[in-house]
Design an enzyme around this catalytic site. Structure first.
Site: not given
Length: 305
Positions: A57, A89, A180, A243
């Site tokens: 990430d 994130h 998403n 996520s």
């Protein structure tokens, strides 16, 4: 989430709300994803002890009071610096999995699991195909138990598939967010690969979120709306997206693996074993329009050891 452009990848939009003025020392928040699905009731049997998870990430806040004791040495594939999170994130994902059960701040699904932070996306949420692929290969060579990626692309990239196959050959179980882009969009890669455990999102009412992608390759649904977790600089944030649901399932798998190392109750040799066992106690969506695999996979993950 990442999007391909000339072999460049970046985080897809997710909803984020900064939490200001939260008093870390005032007590510990148990998020709805913990209480409503009884995660805290499972901790007497397992807290994910010593399960090692590579989170590919934007890195992690390496000095965050709520997770620093659960961090192992990671790697930065963006530059030669540490895998310190300069985006936010990655810290949120890491906290959702393994924030400590220390009576302070918040707590992750598997609060005694260990995180290897792998920074493959930079401060703008972007990285190259090479940084992601090299992050997967490096993580597999570290003999981690799991690799989790809350990122996705609509394009099948052979190098990405090959890297995941390599990780599988090293015994790593790979998890990824479904995407998403909504129910009219297919699941993103790498979640779409058969040998990756893919997860979409539900909200607090156990209803499918409108943003979750759908497709026959969907494996599970999990909490992914208004998730309270870590942010850089010892902070906290509320985020929504697949996520967030992906690290929840990764954490549940860590609870399962740690429990099984002691009990020898299950055979856990490959991704299909995890899917089969996690599917045994899932909750089905109540909306009849979504009661098929395309929209709910095998159902909402509810770990019962």
């Amino acid at each position: 989430m990442f999007r391909r452009k000339k072999q460049e990848f970046g985080l897809l939009p997710h909803i984020k709300t900064e939490v200001y003025g939260y008093n870390y020392g005032a007590g510990q928040v148990l998020g709805w994803e913990i209480t409503k699905l009884g995660i805290d009731q499972q901790w007497i049997k397992s807290q994910g002890e010593d399960v090692v998870i590579a989170v590919i990430d934007t890195g992690c806040d390496l000095n965050h009071n709520d997770i620093k004791n659960n961090l192992l040495d990671g790697k930065n594939f963006i530059d030669n610096n540490s895998p310190q999170d300069d985006h936010g994130h990655g810290s949120h994902v890491c906290g959702t999995i393994a924030a400590e059960n220390n009576g302070l701040g918040m707590v992750g699904v598997a609060p005694r699991a260990k995180i290897v932070p792998v920074k493959a996306l930079g401060k703008r949420g972007q990285g190259s195909l090479d940084s992601i692929v090299n992050g997967i290969i490096w993580s597999a060579d570290q003999k981690v138990d799991f690799i989790t990626m809350s990122l996705g692309s609509p394009t099948n990239v052979p190098q990405l598939s090959e890297a995941i196959n390599y990780a599988n050959s090293k015994g790593c179980i790979v998890f990824a967010a479904a995407g998403n882009s909504g129910e009219n969009s297919d699941i993103m890669y790498p979640a779409k690969y058969q040998n990756v455990i893919s997860t979409g999102a539900i909200d607090e009412n156990f209803e499918r979120t409108k943003f979750s992608c759908a497709g026959d390759d969907l494996d599970f649904l999990a909490p992914g709306h208004n998730i309270f977790s870590l942010a850089p600089n010892n902070g906290y944030a509320i985020m929504s997206g697949t996520s967030m649901s992906n690290p929840y399932v990764t954490g549940c798998a860590a609870l399962l693996l740690a429990f099984n190392r002691r009990s020898k109750k299950y055979s856990l040799k490959n991704y299909q074993d995890y899917i089969n066992i996690l599917s045994k106690n899932t909750i089905s969506l109540t909306n009849i329009s979504y009661k098929n695999k395309k929209y709910q996979g095998n159902g909402i993950v509810r770990i019962q050891l």
